[in-house]
Design an enzyme around this catalytic site. Sequence first.
Site, PDB file in Angstrom:
ATOM      1  N   TYR A   1      22.177  -3.720  71.083  1.00 23.14           N
ATOM      2  CA  TYR A   1      21.398  -4.873  70.624  1.00 23.14           C
ATOM      3  C   TYR A   1      21.756  -5.154  69.174  1.00 23.14           C
ATOM      4  O   TYR A   1      21.741  -4.251  68.337  1.00 23.14           O
ATOM      5  CB  TYR A   1      19.902  -4.573  70.753  1.00 23.14           C
TER       6      TYR A   1
ATOM      7  N   ASP B   1      27.541  -2.106  63.547  1.00 25.06           N
ATOM      8  CA  ASP B   1      26.133  -2.450  63.338  1.00 25.06           C
ATOM      9  C   ASP B   1      25.386  -1.162  63.044  1.00 25.06           C
ATOM     10  O   ASP B   1      24.976  -0.431  63.938  1.00 25.06           O
ATOM     11  CB  ASP B   1      25.568  -3.132  64.579  1.00 25.06           C
TER      12      ASP B   1
ATOM     13  N   LYS C   1      16.799  -1.927  57.888  1.00 31.68           N
ATOM     14  CA  LYS C   1      15.778  -0.906  58.031  1.00 31.68           C
ATOM     15  C   LYS C   1      15.647  -0.015  56.796  1.00 31.68           C
ATOM     16  O   LYS C   1      14.906  -0.325  55.878  1.00 31.68           O
ATOM     17  CB  LYS C   1      16.010  -0.103  59.309  1.00 31.68           C
TER      18      LYS C   1
END
Length: 428
Positions: free
Chosen positions: A144, A239, A267
């Site tokens: 994702y 990613d 994050k």
Amino acid sequence: MRSALSQQLFNEASRYIPGGVNSPVRAWRAVGGCPRFIQRGKGATVVDADGNTYIDYVGSWGPMILGHAHGKVLRALHEAMRSGTSFGAPTAGEIQLAKRVVEALPAVERVRLVSSGTEAAMTALRLARAYTGRTKILKFAGCYHGHSDALLVRAGSGALTLGVPDSPGVPVAVAGQTLVATYNDLGDVRACFSAAGREIAAVIVEPVVGNMGVVRPEKGFLEGLRELTTAYGAVLIFDEVMTGFRLAYGGVQTQLGLRPDLTCLGKVIGGGLPLAAVGGRREIMELLAPQGPVYQAGTLSGNPLAVAAGLATLDELSQPGVYERLEALGAQLERGLAAALAGARVPGVVSRAGSMWTVFFGVDAVRSARDAERCDRAQFARFFYGMLERGIYLPPSQFEAAFISLAHSEAEVDATVRAAEAVLAGAA
């Protein structure tokens, strides 16, 4: 445990917010029942609206690597707020954070701050297409990379949970530019390149997957991606929104000594506030406006509060022994959970990378989305609620990573293992 107030809040939220939540996995559709509304957190614990206290392994889905309400992060935020909360203009803190990222990741020569991982991945793809003059993207089933149109094809995380790996509203023409390969299968990737290699602008991958549960790369897989993209002139994008500064200071690429062309971060670098980044080779990054023709903008990019929280977090993570401690806590938990599964004779496997982990039920190994989708989701739901009743707050989906923080103690890990032993004993 009590849940009346959470149920009341959820009912009210559902009157105003689609599905009652602002991000799909929060709705607990994968496990059923009412999501707990969290009121506050401190260290490794959170407290819900009904006053129940839990050992937390969600950690805001990864950013809270220092634990909740960490003193140094709060002090940095309070100091930043004294000067204002947003200016829409450059600040010195942005330079400090950008410099910190560039120093930590050898593959990153320039960096652009944004507000979310979705923005970072979307920008990375736009840069890759502009740099190569090509249109197709290769991604992996179960990975994702945010909810931009080109990437919401065979996505992981919430898309797997909801059973809608392809979202309505994504134009067929856009989805048709995205090729999907099997994670950990270099043969599949080679076949894609053989068929369309000179049309592929970029390969984007979670180097350690967290969005179909934790899945580690097999030996040679990431190295093979580097070789193939180099041979075909495609851009390799790591990613590391989830893994950057989580599995090592810098990320998976620093552990393995690999150099992707572009990297997405998020994050942890925001210390729990909305902040992400895309960085990479200078000649690609300098295509971004205003230096180049590739447009990207954001009013809150480099927000001074998020930057302050991120700098305070990276300060703590740069201290000696930090990642050794996270690895030790992760290994302790993995051993305990694996023993609990074996002792109860419940089929399953603990998949872990550093402080990220997942218990997969009904399978003995997971190396791709195909394996993950064979898991026993009903067993996971029973495990989730059994742990919740014993004060352990896990991600409410079989396909989400759980996270350990530096605030977790050995005693809390032991308590988690004892809870799992009791739950699994009852499931046998």
